[in-house]
Enzyme design. Structure first.
Site, short mmCIF file in Angstrom:
data_model
loop_
_atom_site.label_atom_id
_atom_site.label_comp_id
_atom_site.label_asym_id
_atom_site.label_seq_id
_atom_site.Cartn_x
_atom_site.Cartn_y
_atom_site.Cartn_z
CG HIS A 44 42.49 36.07 41.67
ND1 HIS A 44 42.03 36.70 42.79
CD2 HIS A 44 43.46 36.86 41.17
CE1 HIS A 44 42.69 37.82 42.97
NE2 HIS A 44 43.57 37.95 42.00
CB CYS A 60 44.97 39.51 39.14
SG CYS A 60 46.62 38.77 39.14
#
Length: 90
Positions: A44, A60
């Protein structure tokens, strides 16, 4: 993220549209395992680029918003992704 910082993130439990105010940045690619189960890992963007490369995102991969928007446009759904652990040198 909600479990780690409930005061900050609980308000997003039902989601939030992508964009500069989203903690996941402009885009988020959700990663699933071979059986189609959500791994809870994402690639992201971030509205805090100074955090890229630091352990603030539950495993992440963070990119600049511009980079993840570019990647989002070029990667097909179902593409194989490899995330490697951060290598530290002593």
């Amino acid at each position: 993220m909600i479990r780690r910082e409930p005061r900050k993130y609980a308000k997003y439990k039902d989601g939030l549209k992508g964009g500069p105010n989203n903690p996941l940045g402009a885009r988020a690619l959700y990663l699933y395992d071979a059986e189609g189960r959500d791994t809870y890992l994402r690639i992201h963007g971030t509205n805090a680029p100074e955090t890229i490369g630091s352990a603030v995102s539950n495993g992440c991969a963070r990119l600049t918003n511009e980079h993840v928007k570019n990647l989002y446009e070029r990667v097909e759904i179902g593409a194989r992704v490899f995330l490697y652990p951060k290598v530290t040198t002593a």
